[in-house]
Write an enzyme that holds these catalytic residues in place. Structure first.
Site, PDB file in Angstrom:
ATOM      1  N   GLN A  20       0.275  27.273   6.251  1.00  0.00           N
ATOM      2  CA  GLN A  20       1.569  26.842   5.722  1.00  0.00           C
ATOM      3  C   GLN A  20       2.365  28.060   5.290  1.00  0.00           C
ATOM      4  OE1 GLN A  20       0.845  23.111   3.049  1.00  0.00           O
ATOM      5  NE2 GLN A  20      -1.076  24.246   3.115  1.00  0.00           N
TER       6      GLN A  20
ATOM      7  N   THR B 154      -1.664  35.110  -2.904  1.00  0.00           N
ATOM      8  CA  THR B 154      -1.269  35.525  -4.266  1.00  0.00           C
ATOM      9  C   THR B 154      -1.893  36.884  -4.614  1.00  0.00           C
ATOM     10  OG1 THR B 154      -3.025  34.131  -5.198  1.00  0.00           O
ATOM     11  CG2 THR B 154      -0.811  33.221  -5.214  1.00  0.00           C
TER      12      THR B 154
ATOM     13  N   ILE C  37     -10.032  33.033  -4.558  1.00  0.00           N
ATOM     14  CA  ILE C  37     -10.172  33.031  -3.098  1.00  0.00           C
ATOM     15  C   ILE C  37     -10.642  34.383  -2.565  1.00  0.00           C
ATOM     16  CG2 ILE C  37      -8.813  32.855  -0.969  1.00  0.00           C
ATOM     17  CD1 ILE C  37      -7.108  30.731  -2.609  1.00  0.00           C
TER      18      ILE C  37
ATOM     19  N   CYS D  26      22.498  28.066  17.903  1.00  0.00           N
ATOM     20  CA  CYS D  26      22.031  28.349  19.274  1.00  0.00           C
ATOM     21  C   CYS D  26      20.539  28.663  19.353  1.00  0.00           C
ATOM     22  CB  CYS D  26      22.851  29.487  19.892  1.00  0.00           C
ATOM     23  SG  CYS D  26      22.448  31.120  19.257  1.00  0.00           S
TER      24      CYS D  26
ATOM     25  N   HIS E 214       4.796  25.997   9.107  1.00  0.00           N
ATOM     26  CA  HIS E 214       6.073  26.042   8.375  1.00  0.00           C
ATOM     27  C   HIS E 214       6.944  27.215   8.812  1.00  0.00           C
ATOM     28  CE1 HIS E 214       4.307  23.374   4.924  1.00  0.00           C
ATOM     29  NE2 HIS E 214       4.635  22.680   5.998  1.00  0.00           N
TER      30      HIS E 214
ATOM     31  N   CYS F 167      19.159  31.311  14.510  1.00  0.00           N
ATOM     32  CA  CYS F 167      20.493  30.728  14.408  1.00  0.00           C
ATOM     33  C   CYS F 167      20.363  29.206  14.363  1.00  0.00           C
ATOM     34  CB  CYS F 167      21.337  31.157  15.602  1.00  0.00           C
ATOM     35  SG  CYS F 167      22.953  30.349  15.622  1.00  0.00           S
TER      36      CYS F 167
END
Ligand code: NAD
Ligand code: ZN
Length: 243
Positions: free
Chosen positions: A92, A17, A229, A123, A112, A120
């Protein structure tokens, strides 16, 4: 941090953030401000509805990721790695900012997926997102795969898609193999990733949570850090004389 030989960290949107990328569930989060958006981003809707894909491509083009720079928290984790104490970063996030900051790509487990690549859905061919976005700028609203004509999507895990089993299993190993597990900037509400806290605790590690808001794992944590943080992480790494 000082005593831990091997530290595994789990990062979430909250570490980015400060780099200008909004989180999902914090006070300014995308889901907090627009709960309906969450329902839109299922894999079923994406595959079924060209209008959902058009909006998704517009959001990718406008994403803050393309101009974001890593911040002091990402850099503190690089210092931890250089001090030889980092087992792995399970992230994540899909923004690629850990690698941009200089974290070893082999230590960053993107559970993630990544927004920096397109994939794609037929494929599995992968193309850098920066090569697909000019097609949107040129007027395509739903650019098909150049190999097979299939539906293209960012190489991220959407609701309704399962995680890459190899990456998940590496993340579980990293949770099991550490002395200290630090969850940073994550609401710890998305499973199975949040369950890594349990994996680490069961294997005997200590758990520290660095997050502004409460999480479901606060009760079992050895310590909680509520400070921003970007301030907290450099301080933790410095205090352990690892910076
Ligand atoms: P989340 O939005 O559920 O939780 C983020 C948490 O970080 C919140 O509890 C918030 O209070 C806290 N936080 C935010 N900024 C902070 C700061 N500066 N200091 C201290 N705490 C702060 O995020 P999540 O748990 O990662 O889950 C969101 C999902 O969405 C992830 O799975 C991820 O895939 C995806 N996502 C990724 C990005 C990204 O790549 N940067 C951004 C948004 C969402
Ligand atoms: Zn294809």
């Amino acid at each position: 941090m000082r005593e831990a030989g091997a530290v595994t960290v789990l990062t979430g949107a909250g570490i980015s953030t400060e780099s200008g990328i909004p989180d999902f569930r914090g006070p300014q989060g995308l889901w907090t401000r627009n709960p309906a958006a969450q329902a839109m981003f299922t894999i079923e809707n994406y595959l079924a509805d060209p209008e959902v894909r058009r909006r998704a491509w517009e959001m990718r083009l406008a994403s803050p990721v393309w101009s974001a720079e890593p911040n002091r928290a990402h850099r503190a984790l690089v210092a931890l790695e250089r001090a030889g104490r980092l087992r792995a970063i399970v992230t994540q996030n899909t923004d690629g900012l850990h690698q941009e900051a200089g974290s070893g790509p082999e230590r960053v487990l993107e559970v993630h997926g990544t927004a920096r690549w397109a994939m794609c859905t037929d494929c599995d061919d992968r193309t850098p997102m920066r090569e697909v976005l000019p097609r949107i700028e040129a007027g395509e609203t739903d650019p098909p795969c150049r190999d097979c004509g299939g539906v293209l999507k960012s190489a991220t895990v959407s609701f309704g898609q399962s995680l890459d089993p190899e990456v998940l299993s590496a993340a579980i190993d990293a949770g099991r193999d550490c002395d200290l597990f630090v969850a940073i900037g994550t609401s710890l509400t998305v499973h199975p990733v949040a369950g890594l806290c349990e994996v680490a605790l069961s294997a005997g590690a200590r758990l520290v949570i660095v997050n502004a808001e409460p999480t479901p794992y606060d009760d079992v944590a050895d310590a909680l850090v509520r400070d921003p943080i970007g301030e907290a992480l450099p301080r933790l790494v410095d205090a352990a004389a690892l910076g």
